[in-house]
Design a protein around this motif. Sequence first.
Motif, PDB file in Angstrom:
ATOM      1  N   VAL A   6       7.148 -12.173   1.063  1.00  0.00           N
ATOM      2  CA  VAL A   6       6.040 -11.334   0.607  1.00  0.00           C
ATOM      3  C   VAL A   6       5.927 -11.489  -0.904  1.00  0.00           C
ATOM      4  CG1 VAL A   6       5.082  -9.003   0.525  1.00  0.00           C
ATOM      5  CG2 VAL A   6       6.470  -9.720   2.493  1.00  0.00           C
ATOM      6  N   SER A   7       4.838 -12.110  -1.343  1.00  0.00           N
ATOM      7  CA  SER A   7       4.642 -12.299  -2.781  1.00  0.00           C
ATOM      8  C   SER A   7       3.710 -11.226  -3.329  1.00  0.00           C
ATOM      9  CB  SER A   7       4.100 -13.705  -3.071  1.00  0.00           C
ATOM     10  OG  SER A   7       2.777 -13.853  -2.597  1.00  0.00           O
ATOM     11  N   GLY A   8       3.428 -11.291  -4.621  1.00  0.00           N
ATOM     12  CA  GLY A   8       2.696 -10.223  -5.296  1.00  0.00           C
ATOM     13  C   GLY A   8       1.207 -10.238  -5.016  1.00  0.00           C
ATOM     14  N   GLY A   9       0.597  -9.065  -5.077  1.00  0.00           N
ATOM     15  CA  GLY A   9      -0.838  -8.895  -4.845  1.00  0.00           C
ATOM     16  C   GLY A   9      -1.087  -7.649  -4.040  1.00  0.00           C
ATOM     17  N   ILE A  10      -2.261  -7.063  -4.205  1.00  0.00           N
ATOM     18  CA  ILE A  10      -2.572  -5.819  -3.503  1.00  0.00           C
ATOM     19  C   ILE A  10      -2.516  -6.006  -1.993  1.00  0.00           C
ATOM     20  CG2 ILE A  10      -5.060  -6.257  -3.554  1.00  0.00           C
ATOM     21  CD1 ILE A  10      -3.243  -2.838  -3.812  1.00  0.00           C
ATOM     22  N   ALA A  11      -2.755  -7.237  -1.524  1.00  0.00           N
ATOM     23  CA  ALA A  11      -2.715  -7.495  -0.081  1.00  0.00           C
ATOM     24  C   ALA A  11      -1.318  -7.392   0.493  1.00  0.00           C
ATOM     25  CB  ALA A  11      -3.294  -8.875   0.217  1.00  0.00           C
ATOM     26  N   ALA A  12      -0.301  -7.215  -0.346  1.00  0.00           N
ATOM     27  CA  ALA A  12       1.070  -7.115   0.164  1.00  0.00           C
ATOM     28  C   ALA A  12       1.237  -5.965   1.147  1.00  0.00           C
ATOM     29  CB  ALA A  12       2.046  -6.962  -0.997  1.00  0.00           C
ATOM     30  N   TYR A  13       0.381  -4.954   1.034  1.00  0.00           N
ATOM     31  CA  TYR A  13       0.519  -3.827   1.969  1.00  0.00           C
ATOM     32  C   TYR A  13       0.288  -4.272   3.403  1.00  0.00           C
ATOM     33  CZ  TYR A  13      -4.521  -3.287   2.798  1.00  0.00           C
ATOM     34  OH  TYR A  13      -5.817  -3.491   3.189  1.00  0.00           O
ATOM     35  N   LYS A  14      -0.509  -5.334   3.614  1.00  0.00           N
ATOM     36  CA  LYS A  14      -0.758  -5.828   4.971  1.00  0.00           C
ATOM     37  C   LYS A  14       0.487  -6.469   5.570  1.00  0.00           C
ATOM     38  CE  LYS A  14      -5.757  -6.643   4.656  1.00  0.00           C
ATOM     39  NZ  LYS A  14      -6.840  -7.655   4.812  1.00  0.00           N
ATOM     40  N   ALA A  15       1.444  -6.852   4.727  1.00  0.00           N
ATOM     41  CA  ALA A  15       2.682  -7.423   5.249  1.00  0.00           C
ATOM     42  C   ALA A  15       3.431  -6.405   6.106  1.00  0.00           C
ATOM     43  CB  ALA A  15       3.565  -7.906   4.098  1.00  0.00           C
ATOM     44  N   LEU A  16       3.287  -5.128   5.776  1.00  0.00           N
ATOM     45  CA  LEU A  16       3.939  -4.085   6.579  1.00  0.00           C
ATOM     46  C   LEU A  16       3.398  -4.085   7.998  1.00  0.00           C
ATOM     47  CD1 LEU A  16       3.866  -1.224   3.919  1.00  0.00           C
ATOM     48  CD2 LEU A  16       5.783  -2.728   4.479  1.00  0.00           C
ATOM     49  N   GLU A  17       2.093  -4.214   8.139  1.00  0.00           N
ATOM     50  CA  GLU A  17       1.494  -4.272   9.470  1.00  0.00           C
ATOM     51  C   GLU A  17       1.898  -5.552  10.189  1.00  0.00           C
ATOM     52  OE1 GLU A  17      -1.071  -3.381  12.811  1.00  0.00           O
ATOM     53  OE2 GLU A  17       0.108  -2.259  11.347  1.00  0.00           O
ATOM     54  N   LEU A  18       1.998  -6.658   9.463  1.00  0.00           N
ATOM     55  CA  LEU A  18       2.417  -7.910  10.083  1.00  0.00           C
ATOM     56  C   LEU A  18       3.839  -7.806  10.613  1.00  0.00           C
ATOM     57  CD1 LEU A  18       1.929 -10.872  10.774  1.00  0.00           C
ATOM     58  CD2 LEU A  18       2.643 -11.464   8.447  1.00  0.00           C
ATOM     59  N   VAL A  19       4.729  -7.196   9.849  1.00  0.00           N
ATOM     60  CA  VAL A  19       6.105  -7.004  10.322  1.00  0.00           C
ATOM     61  C   VAL A  19       6.117  -6.139  11.580  1.00  0.00           C
ATOM     62  CG1 VAL A  19       8.360  -6.006   9.765  1.00  0.00           C
ATOM     63  CG2 VAL A  19       7.124  -7.327   8.043  1.00  0.00           C
ATOM     64  N   ARG A  20       5.302  -5.095  11.579  1.00  0.00           N
ATOM     65  CA  ARG A  20       5.247  -4.223  12.760  1.00  0.00           C
ATOM     66  C   ARG A  20       4.774  -4.998  13.987  1.00  0.00           C
ATOM     67  NH1 ARG A  20       2.089  -1.337  15.933  1.00  0.00           N
ATOM     68  NH2 ARG A  20       0.201  -2.182  15.005  1.00  0.00           N
ATOM     69  N   LEU A  21       3.736  -5.817  13.826  1.00  0.00           N
ATOM     70  CA  LEU A  21       3.213  -6.596  14.947  1.00  0.00           C
ATOM     71  C   LEU A  21       4.236  -7.618  15.435  1.00  0.00           C
ATOM     72  CD1 LEU A  21      -0.472  -7.259  13.773  1.00  0.00           C
ATOM     73  CD2 LEU A  21       0.301  -5.677  15.553  1.00  0.00           C
ATOM     74  N   LEU A  22       4.926  -8.268  14.501  1.00  0.00           N
ATOM     75  CA  LEU A  22       5.937  -9.250  14.891  1.00  0.00           C
ATOM     76  C   LEU A  22       7.088  -8.592  15.645  1.00  0.00           C
ATOM     77  CD1 LEU A  22       6.022 -11.361  11.609  1.00  0.00           C
ATOM     78  CD2 LEU A  22       5.420 -12.241  13.870  1.00  0.00           C
ATOM     79  N   SER A  23       7.547  -7.446  15.151  1.00  0.00           N
ATOM     80  CA  SER A  23       8.639  -6.740  15.816  1.00  0.00           C
ATOM     81  C   SER A  23       8.216  -6.272  17.202  1.00  0.00           C
ATOM     82  CB  SER A  23       9.081  -5.550  14.960  1.00  0.00           C
ATOM     83  OG  SER A  23       9.572  -5.981  13.712  1.00  0.00           O
ATOM     84  N   LYS A  24       6.972  -5.768  17.300  1.00  0.00           N
ATOM     85  CA  LYS A  24       6.451  -5.305  18.588  1.00  0.00           C
ATOM     86  C   LYS A  24       6.374  -6.450  19.589  1.00  0.00           C
ATOM     87  CE  LYS A  24       2.367  -3.136  20.678  1.00  0.00           C
ATOM     88  NZ  LYS A  24       0.989  -2.630  20.415  1.00  0.00           N
ATOM     89  N   ALA A  25       6.064  -7.650  19.096  1.00  0.00           N
ATOM     90  CA  ALA A  25       5.957  -8.819  19.972  1.00  0.00           C
ATOM     91  C   ALA A  25       7.312  -9.425  20.318  1.00  0.00           C
ATOM     92  CB  ALA A  25       5.064  -9.875  19.311  1.00  0.00           C
TER      93      ALA A  25
END
Length: 394
Positions: A8-27
């Motif tokens: 996860v690198s810098g930028g305001i879009a980093a908050y979407k990484a949290l949702e990506l981790v959740r989706l990956l874990s759920k899968a």
Amino acid sequence: MKRILLIVSGGIAAYKALELVRLLSKAGYGVRCVLTPAGEKFVTPMALQALSGEKVHTDLFSLTDESEMGHIELSRSADLVVVAPASADILAKMAAGLAGDLASTLLLATDKRVLVAPAMNVRMWEHAATRANMALLESRGVLVVAPDAGPMACGEFGPGRLAEPPVILAAIEAALGVARPLSGRHAIVTSGPTHEPIDPVRYIANRSSGKQGHAIAAALAALGARVTLVSGPVGIADPAGVQTVHVETAAQMLAAVEAALPADVAVCAAAVGDWRVAAAAGQKMKKDGGAPPALQLAENPDILARLSAPGPLRPRLVVGFAAETEHLAEYAAAKRARKGCDWIVANNVGGTGIMGGEENEVLLLSDEGAQAWPKLSKREVAGLLADKIGKFFA
């Protein structure tokens, strides 16, 4: 269990990484996260650790990490390395082969496939240096999830927005060769309003934004479907990974839908105008001080009913939408019976700001009965509907 190393690198879009981790874990994927110093300005190690259930790594020179695992092993223990968001800075480091921090060192040391999801200001994305870096990385086999176009936190508009987490998840699964629930299926989705001309400058329309239909198209694509999105005039970007056909009138939408057949599933989320002007004026109608002109209306073609009618080209599953202002369950059930579709997704649009807003609260009617879903974002509604469609074809 497949393992993902997420940088996860810098930028305001980093908050979407949290949702990506959740989706990956759920899968069912194991996820280890690496957070760059710039990334820590936007999300915390604690948040990523809570969602992944794994320690988050930030320091190249951590004595503990180096004695227990080492950055070389960390870089090679995953099945796929994902950089999301990938800033212009980290893409430049990858292209140059720099290794001055943990993230860039891991990327240089890994022997696994790498997938990047860029996110940055539109001017940075379009800069010649970034374009050259991207071309070089792709020539080396780095996989890319192209950024979306749209409004940005900086106030500008254009390509550079991080792709939505379900789209990144779909790219990850494609890279890993994972079969998705709708792989091999063709889906047609209609979205947005229609504009029915009165004269060359005026038209009859409605308040539909297309946000729900576009989200459904993206969610179906994320599950592996080949999606044809037939969109009326909207002010939002086309979803990535979807074939979009732009139309204006109901007649044009019907023609585009019929041209896209055959399909396995059709989701009619567009707010198609019920009526059109029977004979639109060829020139602008002038106000001459007399009585307003009388507009003779004619009924538009019924796209949902046409798709639902028995025949060799009828999709196996046809889903309609019902936007109502009262008697939601009653009117939706009547519409389902009248149109002959398999499911109806009904929502009450009677309040100010509901139609065209960011959230939806729907009632799904099918042979299984009525299911009331709580108020959710339109992306979440789309995800639930896509999951249900995936289970239908399982």
